[in-house]
Design an enzyme around this catalytic site. Structure first.
Site, PDB file in Angstrom:
ATOM      1  N   SER A 123      36.291  39.416  36.012  1.00 33.46           N
ATOM      2  CA  SER A 123      37.330  38.406  35.828  1.00 33.46           C
ATOM      3  C   SER A 123      38.696  39.077  35.911  1.00 33.46           C
ATOM      4  O   SER A 123      38.815  40.299  35.689  1.00 33.46           O
ATOM      5  CB  SER A 123      37.164  37.808  34.432  1.00 33.46           C
ATOM      6  OG  SER A 123      38.291  37.039  34.068  1.00 33.46           O
ATOM      7  N   TYR A 173      35.908  37.665  25.164  1.00 36.37           N
ATOM      8  CA  TYR A 173      35.782  37.595  26.620  1.00 36.37           C
ATOM      9  C   TYR A 173      36.456  38.803  27.286  1.00 36.37           C
ATOM     10  O   TYR A 173      35.873  39.454  28.151  1.00 36.37           O
ATOM     11  CB  TYR A 173      36.397  36.284  27.108  1.00 36.37           C
ATOM     12  CG  TYR A 173      36.081  35.953  28.541  1.00 36.37           C
ATOM     13  CD1 TYR A 173      34.814  35.484  28.882  1.00 36.37           C
ATOM     14  CD2 TYR A 173      37.021  36.113  29.554  1.00 36.37           C
ATOM     15  CE1 TYR A 173      34.505  35.164  30.209  1.00 36.37           C
ATOM     16  CE2 TYR A 173      36.728  35.796  30.874  1.00 36.37           C
ATOM     17  CZ  TYR A 173      35.472  35.318  31.197  1.00 36.37           C
ATOM     18  OH  TYR A 173      35.168  35.014  32.503  1.00 36.37           O
TER      19      TYR A 173
END
Ligand SMILES: NC(=O)C1=CN([C@@H]2O[C@H](COP(=O)(O)OP(=O)(O)OC[C@H]3O[C@@H](n4cnc5c(N)ncnc54)[C@H](OP(=O)(O)O)[C@@H]3O)[C@@H](O)[C@H]2O)C=CC1
Ligand SMILES: CC1=C(/C=C/C(C)=C/C=C/C(C)=C/C=O)C(C)(C)CCC1
Length: 315
Positions: free
Chosen positions: A172, A185
């Protein structure tokens, strides 16, 4: 003398690779064929996982699909079979190491050796750190980071025997720089980036140059996973959320070109580089101006937090 010669050769190589990267922005190298290869995709019941499955099926790859959501995974399998390729779907809980190893053993026995591994599955807690149950935080680390170790340990040995294969890590943009309220995350995706890079180095050091690696770092994708996450209105027009199909097609181009890393869109390289170059406070004021600092607040407010494997739980 030898040192100077090696230094010069190194500088020539550096220049060559920089020029090659620039040229490849405009002229894409010929994509490699994955026809007949056995490709395993994790999180194949999800939005990006399904699209990866369909794109690899289009390229003629045989598929092994892993997800903890049996129904969604089977749906992906049905869609991919329509493209005329062999597809097997397995229900696997990636947060459990033994579940990964058991499923890998089954795949080897029932289908064969995996040559393309796409580590795509991912989750996010979607709650403020101090309000989030420990198990939910832990799950993010287990699925997004630890599972990479287990899938790679399960399938890399057969790739090494043939010195042939490809390992894709769907990380990501938040594995390259960070924002507030997604500690689980960001930690997991920074971990994924570190894992991926170290593995890529190891393969080179050990002369396993037939095994390729690709790191995929997308910005927000319109899949629902981060619904509500948004930056300043004016900047949003310049960097809108990505279309899922576009994201996967750009990733496929990079994978089939054996490209080591891709940020989608390219502008994401800028905050990545700025994070390393600028003082912390300078980054903070830029984030504040662009609305990057508080972009997750509507998301965590909004979030009906998903728990592991398809169940739902209101926050
Ligand atoms: N959407 C975005 O904005 C971005 C996403 N990414 C990354 O892309 C990847 C795909 O994301 P996206 O398609 O949006 O997400 P989805 O939620 O649509 O897909 C993820 C899939 O992984 C499955 N999964 C979750 N936990 C497990 C588990 N323990 N074992 C097996 N499967 C599991 C999910 O099942 P279930 O639904 O049952 O939980 C789901 O089917 C992720 O790694 C994500 O971090 C990267 C950048 C941006
Ligand atoms: C922080 C930040 C930004 C916003 C980033 C966002 C909103 C990222 C979201 C990523 C997601 C949701 C990834 C999922 O895996 C900008 C404006 C680009 C630049 C300044 C720093």
């Amino acid at each position: 003398m030898l040192l100077i010669v090696e230094l010069l050769l190194m500088l020539i190589d550096v220049t060559y690779y920089i020029l090659r990267a620039v040229v490849r922005v405009f002229f894409h190298p010929r994509p490699k064929s994955v026809d007949g290869e056995l490709c395993l995709i994790t999180g194949a019941g999800g939005v990006l996982g399904r699209l990866f499955a369909l794109e690899f099926a289009k390229e003629g790859a045989r598929l092994v699909l892993w997800d903890c959501d049996t129904v969604a995974n089977e749906r992906t399998a049905q869609m991919a079979r329509k493209q005329g390729v062999e597809v097997r779907a397995y229900t696997v809980d990636l947060s459990k190491r033994q579940s990964v190893y058991d499923a890998a053993e089954k795949v080897r026995a029932e289908v064969g050796d995996v040559s393309i591994l796409v580590n795509n599955a991912g989750v996010v807690a979607g709650r403020r750190l101090l309000e989030c149950p420990d198990e939910l935080l832990e799950r993010t680390l287990l699925v997004n980071c630890h599972a990479l170790f287990w899938t790679t340990k399960a399938f890399l040995p057969q790739m090494k025997v043939r010195n042939h294969g490809h390992i894709v890590t769907v990380a990501s943009a938040l594995g390259l720089f960070t924002t507030a309220c997604v500690e689980d995350y960001c930690a997991s995706k920074f971990g994924a980036v570190g894992f991926h890079e170290s593995l890529a180095h190891e393969l080179r050091v050990e002369n396993n140059d037939g095994i390729k690696t690709t790191l995929v770092c997308p910005y927000i994708v319109d899949t629902g996973m981060f619904s509500g996450c948004e930056i300043r209105k004016e900047i949003r027009k310049l960097i809108p959320p990505l279309e899922p199909l576009y994201t996967v097609q750009r990733s496929m181009k990079a994978i089939l070109a054996d490209q080591e890393m891709i940020c989608i869109p390219r502008i994401i390289y800028v905050p990545f580089i700025a994070r390393a170059l600028l003082p912390w406070e300078a980054n903070v004021v830029v984030y504040r101006f662009m609305g990057g600092d508080k972009c997750m607040l509507p998301f965590i407010k909004n979030a009906e937090t998903k728990t592991s494997c398809g169940e739902s739980q209101a926050s």
